[in-house]
Design a protein around this motif. Sequence first.
Motif, PDB file in Angstrom:
ATOM      1  N   TYR A 240      86.776   8.673 -12.927  1.00 57.51           N
ATOM      2  CA  TYR A 240      87.181   7.495 -12.556  1.00 57.51           C
ATOM      3  C   TYR A 240      86.499   6.520 -13.682  1.00 57.51           C
ATOM      4  CZ  TYR A 240      89.971   8.092  -8.464  1.00 57.51           C
ATOM      5  OH  TYR A 240      91.015   8.695  -7.654  1.00 57.51           O
ATOM      6  N   VAL A 241      85.221   7.054 -13.994  1.00 58.25           N
ATOM      7  CA  VAL A 241      84.603   6.497 -15.051  1.00 58.25           C
ATOM      8  C   VAL A 241      85.423   6.430 -16.554  1.00 58.25           C
ATOM      9  CG1 VAL A 241      82.907   6.332 -16.904  1.00 58.25           C
ATOM     10  CG2 VAL A 241      82.218   6.796 -14.373  1.00 58.25           C
ATOM     11  N   LEU A 242      86.084   7.538 -16.632  1.00 64.41           N
ATOM     12  CA  LEU A 242      87.188   7.600 -17.886  1.00 64.41           C
ATOM     13  C   LEU A 242      88.149   6.571 -17.643  1.00 64.41           C
ATOM     14  CD1 LEU A 242      87.024  11.250 -18.503  1.00 64.41           C
ATOM     15  CD2 LEU A 242      85.753   9.653 -19.541  1.00 64.41           C
ATOM     16  N   HIS A 243      88.607   6.811 -16.620  1.00 62.95           N
ATOM     17  CA  HIS A 243      89.952   5.916 -15.853  1.00 62.95           C
ATOM     18  C   HIS A 243      89.584   4.251 -16.182  1.00 62.95           C
ATOM     19  CE1 HIS A 243      93.466   4.507 -13.525  1.00 62.95           C
ATOM     20  NE2 HIS A 243      92.496   3.560 -13.008  1.00 62.95           N
ATOM     21  N   PHE A 244      88.358   3.787 -15.840  1.00 62.62           N
ATOM     22  CA  PHE A 244      88.185   2.507 -15.863  1.00 62.62           C
ATOM     23  C   PHE A 244      87.918   2.090 -17.429  1.00 62.62           C
ATOM     24  CE2 PHE A 244      88.010   2.547 -11.180  1.00 62.62           C
ATOM     25  CZ  PHE A 244      88.781   1.660 -10.702  1.00 62.62           C
ATOM     26  N   ILE A 245      87.272   2.952 -18.213  1.00 65.94           N
ATOM     27  CA  ILE A 245      86.827   2.821 -19.509  1.00 65.94           C
ATOM     28  C   ILE A 245      88.335   2.470 -20.287  1.00 65.94           C
ATOM     29  CG2 ILE A 245      85.966   3.723 -21.371  1.00 65.94           C
ATOM     30  CD1 ILE A 245      83.614   4.885 -19.902  1.00 65.94           C
ATOM     31  N   ALA A 246      89.223   3.596 -20.012  1.00 70.13           N
ATOM     32  CA  ALA A 246      90.332   3.658 -20.760  1.00 70.13           C
ATOM     33  C   ALA A 246      91.472   2.274 -20.547  1.00 70.13           C
ATOM     34  CB  ALA A 246      91.292   4.831 -20.523  1.00 70.13           C
ATOM     35  N   LEU A 247      91.405   1.904 -19.295  1.00 69.50           N
ATOM     36  CA  LEU A 247      92.232   0.922 -18.771  1.00 69.50           C
ATOM     37  C   LEU A 247      91.737  -0.507 -18.984  1.00 69.50           C
ATOM     38  CD1 LEU A 247      94.363   2.810 -16.230  1.00 69.50           C
ATOM     39  CD2 LEU A 247      94.940   2.786 -18.545  1.00 69.50           C
ATOM     40  N   SER A 248      91.620  -1.047 -19.812  1.00 72.17           N
ATOM     41  CA  SER A 248      90.836  -2.400 -19.826  1.00 72.17           C
ATOM     42  C   SER A 248      91.707  -3.581 -20.056  1.00 72.17           C
ATOM     43  CB  SER A 248      89.753  -2.331 -21.231  1.00 72.17           C
ATOM     44  OG  SER A 248      90.472  -2.090 -22.123  1.00 72.17           O
ATOM     45  N   SER A 249      93.195  -3.440 -20.263  1.00 68.72           N
ATOM     46  CA  SER A 249      93.994  -4.541 -20.547  1.00 68.72           C
ATOM     47  C   SER A 249      94.950  -4.873 -19.296  1.00 68.72           C
ATOM     48  CB  SER A 249      94.843  -4.330 -21.918  1.00 68.72           C
ATOM     49  OG  SER A 249      93.942  -4.404 -23.039  1.00 68.72           O
ATOM     50  N   SER A 250      95.380  -6.060 -19.335  1.00 64.00           N
ATOM     51  CA  SER A 250      96.106  -6.317 -17.934  1.00 64.00           C
ATOM     52  C   SER A 250      97.594  -5.628 -18.375  1.00 64.00           C
ATOM     53  CB  SER A 250      96.547  -7.944 -18.236  1.00 64.00           C
ATOM     54  OG  SER A 250      97.161  -8.073 -17.362  1.00 64.00           O
ATOM     55  N   GLY A 251      98.103  -5.271 -16.979  1.00 65.08           N
ATOM     56  CA  GLY A 251      99.249  -4.576 -16.801  1.00 65.08           C
ATOM     57  C   GLY A 251      99.785  -4.653 -15.520  1.00 65.08           C
ATOM     58  N   PRO A 252     100.690  -4.031 -15.075  1.00 64.05           N
ATOM     59  CA  PRO A 252     101.519  -3.985 -14.002  1.00 64.05           C
ATOM     60  C   PRO A 252     100.803  -3.646 -12.682  1.00 64.05           C
ATOM     61  CG  PRO A 252     102.385  -2.040 -14.789  1.00 64.05           C
ATOM     62  CD  PRO A 252     101.342  -2.861 -15.878  1.00 64.05           C
ATOM     63  N   GLY A 253      99.384  -3.214 -12.796  1.00 56.87           N
ATOM     64  CA  GLY A 253      98.688  -2.801 -11.554  1.00 56.87           C
ATOM     65  C   GLY A 253      97.580  -3.750 -11.419  1.00 56.87           C
ATOM     66  N   ASP A 254      97.480  -5.028 -12.287  1.00 61.01           N
ATOM     67  CA  ASP A 254      96.478  -5.885 -11.909  1.00 61.01           C
ATOM     68  C   ASP A 254      96.551  -6.605 -10.308  1.00 61.01           C
ATOM     69  OD1 ASP A 254      96.283  -5.705 -14.580  1.00 61.01           O
ATOM     70  OD2 ASP A 254      96.416  -7.959 -14.942  1.00 61.01           O
ATOM     71  N   SER A 255      97.666  -6.812  -9.906  1.00 63.50           N
ATOM     72  CA  SER A 255      97.535  -7.540  -8.591  1.00 63.50           C
ATOM     73  C   SER A 255      97.260  -6.520  -7.541  1.00 63.50           C
ATOM     74  CB  SER A 255      99.067  -8.161  -8.383  1.00 63.50           C
ATOM     75  OG  SER A 255      99.977  -7.151  -8.308  1.00 63.50           O
ATOM     76  N   PHE A 256      97.083  -5.167  -7.656  1.00 68.33           N
ATOM     77  CA  PHE A 256      96.659  -4.497  -6.404  1.00 68.33           C
ATOM     78  C   PHE A 256      95.057  -4.534  -6.257  1.00 68.33           C
ATOM     79  CE2 PHE A 256     100.606  -2.217  -7.646  1.00 68.33           C
ATOM     80  CZ  PHE A 256     101.132  -2.087  -6.298  1.00 68.33           C
ATOM     81  N   TYR A 257      94.606  -5.128  -7.304  1.00 68.68           N
ATOM     82  CA  TYR A 257      93.045  -5.192  -7.265  1.00 68.68           C
ATOM     83  C   TYR A 257      92.542  -6.559  -6.775  1.00 68.68           C
ATOM     84  CZ  TYR A 257      93.277  -0.879  -9.837  1.00 68.68           C
ATOM     85  OH  TYR A 257      93.576   0.561 -10.169  1.00 68.68           O
ATOM     86  N   SER A 258      91.204  -6.890  -6.598  1.00 64.44           N
ATOM     87  CA  SER A 258      91.131  -8.205  -5.962  1.00 64.44           C
ATOM     88  C   SER A 258      91.072  -9.038  -7.198  1.00 64.44           C
ATOM     89  CB  SER A 258      89.306  -7.908  -5.499  1.00 64.44           C
ATOM     90  OG  SER A 258      88.459  -7.546  -6.558  1.00 64.44           O
ATOM     91  N   SER A 259      90.776 -10.309  -6.461  1.00 65.62           N
ATOM     92  CA  SER A 259      90.738 -11.445  -7.503  1.00 65.62           C
ATOM     93  C   SER A 259      89.331 -11.478  -8.464  1.00 65.62           C
ATOM     94  CB  SER A 259      90.602 -12.852  -6.824  1.00 65.62           C
ATOM     95  OG  SER A 259      91.850 -13.128  -6.109  1.00 65.62           O
ATOM     96  N   VAL A 260      88.399 -10.955  -8.048  1.00 66.03           N
ATOM     97  CA  VAL A 260      87.137 -10.674  -8.668  1.00 66.03           C
ATOM     98  C   VAL A 260      87.338  -9.563  -9.691  1.00 66.03           C
ATOM     99  CG1 VAL A 260      84.730 -10.170  -8.600  1.00 66.03           C
ATOM    100  CG2 VAL A 260      85.755 -11.489  -6.628  1.00 66.03           C
ATOM    101  N   PHE A 261      87.812  -8.519  -9.453  1.00 67.70           N
ATOM    102  CA  PHE A 261      87.926  -7.418 -10.423  1.00 67.70           C
ATOM    103  C   PHE A 261      88.862  -7.844 -11.642  1.00 67.70           C
ATOM    104  CE2 PHE A 261      90.194  -3.536 -11.969  1.00 67.70           C
ATOM    105  CZ  PHE A 261      89.193  -3.094 -12.681  1.00 67.70           C
ATOM    106  N   GLN A 262      90.070  -8.891 -11.435  1.00 69.20           N
ATOM    107  CA  GLN A 262      91.019  -9.111 -12.073  1.00 69.20           C
ATOM    108  C   GLN A 262      90.271 -10.102 -13.307  1.00 69.20           C
ATOM    109  OE1 GLN A 262      94.834 -10.510 -10.859  1.00 69.20           O
ATOM    110  NE2 GLN A 262      94.496  -9.391  -8.899  1.00 69.20           N
ATOM    111  N   THR A 263      89.196 -10.914 -13.001  1.00 73.12           N
ATOM    112  CA  THR A 263      88.535 -11.507 -13.931  1.00 73.12           C
ATOM    113  C   THR A 263      87.811 -10.733 -14.983  1.00 73.12           C
ATOM    114  OG1 THR A 263      86.378 -11.580 -12.840  1.00 73.12           O
ATOM    115  CG2 THR A 263      87.960 -13.190 -12.140  1.00 73.12           C
ATOM    116  N   SER A 264      87.671  -9.214 -14.887  1.00 71.88           N
ATOM    117  CA  SER A 264      87.403  -8.571 -15.923  1.00 71.88           C
ATOM    118  C   SER A 264      88.235  -7.808 -16.698  1.00 71.88           C
ATOM    119  CB  SER A 264      86.256  -7.522 -15.287  1.00 71.88           C
ATOM    120  OG  SER A 264      86.903  -6.673 -14.519  1.00 71.88           O
ATOM    121  N   ILE A 265      89.645  -8.060 -16.471  1.00 71.23           N
ATOM    122  CA  ILE A 265      90.708  -7.334 -17.223  1.00 71.23           C
ATOM    123  C   ILE A 265      91.076  -8.125 -18.250  1.00 71.23           C
ATOM    124  CG2 ILE A 265      93.040  -6.501 -16.894  1.00 71.23           C
ATOM    125  CD1 ILE A 265      92.443  -6.168 -13.835  1.00 71.23           C
ATOM    126  N   ILE A 266      91.109  -7.870 -19.411  1.00 74.97           N
ATOM    127  CA  ILE A 266      91.593  -8.617 -20.643  1.00 74.97           C
ATOM    128  C   ILE A 266      92.804  -8.752 -20.712  1.00 74.97           C
ATOM    129  CG2 ILE A 266      91.788  -8.347 -23.132  1.00 74.97           C
ATOM    130  CD1 ILE A 266      89.507  -6.114 -23.157  1.00 74.97           C
TER     131      ILE A 266
END
Length: 492
Positions: A240-266
Amino acid sequence: METFIALIGAISLGLRLYQIEHPNHVCWDEVHFGKYASYYINRTLFFDVHPPLGKIIFALSGYMTGYEGDFNYNKPGDVMRSVQYVGMRQVSALFGSAVVPISAATVWELSSSPIATILTAFFILSDTALTVMSRFILLDSILLFYMSLSCYCYVKHTKSRPFSSSWWLHLCGCGVSLACTVGVKFVGLFVVALIGLSVIGDLWKIVGNKSIPLEQFVQHILARIYTLIFIPVFVYCSIYVLHFIALSSSGPGDSFYSSVFQTSIINNPLYHAKMPEYVAYGSEITLKNYRTAGGYLHSHPQHYPKEFGAHMQQVTSYSQRHEGNHWILGAVSKELQNTNEHVYIKDGDSILLQHKQTKEWLYSVDEPAPLTHRQSRVGCYSDTSDNKNNMFKIKVVHGHQDDGRISPIYSVFQMIHINQNCSLSCKGRELPNWAPGQQEVTCNSDVSSQPASLWNIEEIFDARLPSKLLDNQVCKRMQYSLTSLFDGLNKV
């Protein structure tokens, strides 16, 4: 026998690699896993029900063989003429072909019988379903590889002298393989259970052996705890460390995560966003359910079917950003409705919610919800002459200021229906075809602060209020740790 096992492995690989470029169109679930490889290569956040390891392997193999993540994989049958897809299929074939020799080697270790080993290799090699699955970009071949490797390592470990280098090597290999098995698909937990039962059986034999001292029995327990619990957990979390390091830009999965986490997605709308620091009466807002994978409070012009009684406009939860998610915060008192000044909403205040798109007001009536009949139905009405059914009280659970003002992103609250004393809730139950892709919203008489009944304001649109960059004062107070990300994604 080693020569035979190597030969059968080569034959297995040859069967799978033969004309693997055919067919040159998207087949079956390649539409999913090819697309996920594209997301990884483009570093675009997405959501999938399976853990990340298999998709990371495909993405890495595609990247190393020239695939640039520029094919959409829209539907089965799409032709891939100029797409470098063969490398990903070849990796699938490599994993699938290894299942045959590993399984044969496992039977050889268990039985020392050439006939049993040859039959095992022949039966698995002749399994056309396994051969076909291994020729496409599917998770199954990777899953079966790690499953068979876990079993082989554990069997080899039991045949080794206790605490020898071979004993430790294969026990550690079993732990890593178990983590990788679950890291591909959660169905791998069945192999974890199989190995766990085998460990219990082996320890039972050891404790019954009076020639083994207690100290050595404790060493056996500690060795298995380290190799079959600590190492797998570390490896699984590292995936999961690799997963979150690799996926750093906004995409179709953004809304599945909390609003707080979305503030860190480029490139996410909330990344370095500017909006009012507090919410006021008259503000246009979006509301997101605080539970894991919670959607947005949503409405649209369609009404509930006639069999549900009162002809109300539907109110649902929707997982994607949409204009139907926008609401206007109205005041209950006439004085606040008529004032030209902005008045901030505070903990304990009463509000009305008007749907911006349809101009109708959020209501709850004492009638059964469409799916959860013990809870009250929620909808929208245009009539505001009787406010008893459209008044909600804000009850902040955490994140309000000392004076009670409510912030976007950070403040988490309940909306308590004043007339019925029930809490606006969404437990994630999918609605029928009359509201496809949407979830039921109800008013729950249990007003305890359950995640399903908690909401936060994700965005505020109000030109009257001064805007401020979402920075340390809001987002960093709830900076996500790897533990919280890992826990949230696995719950989803």
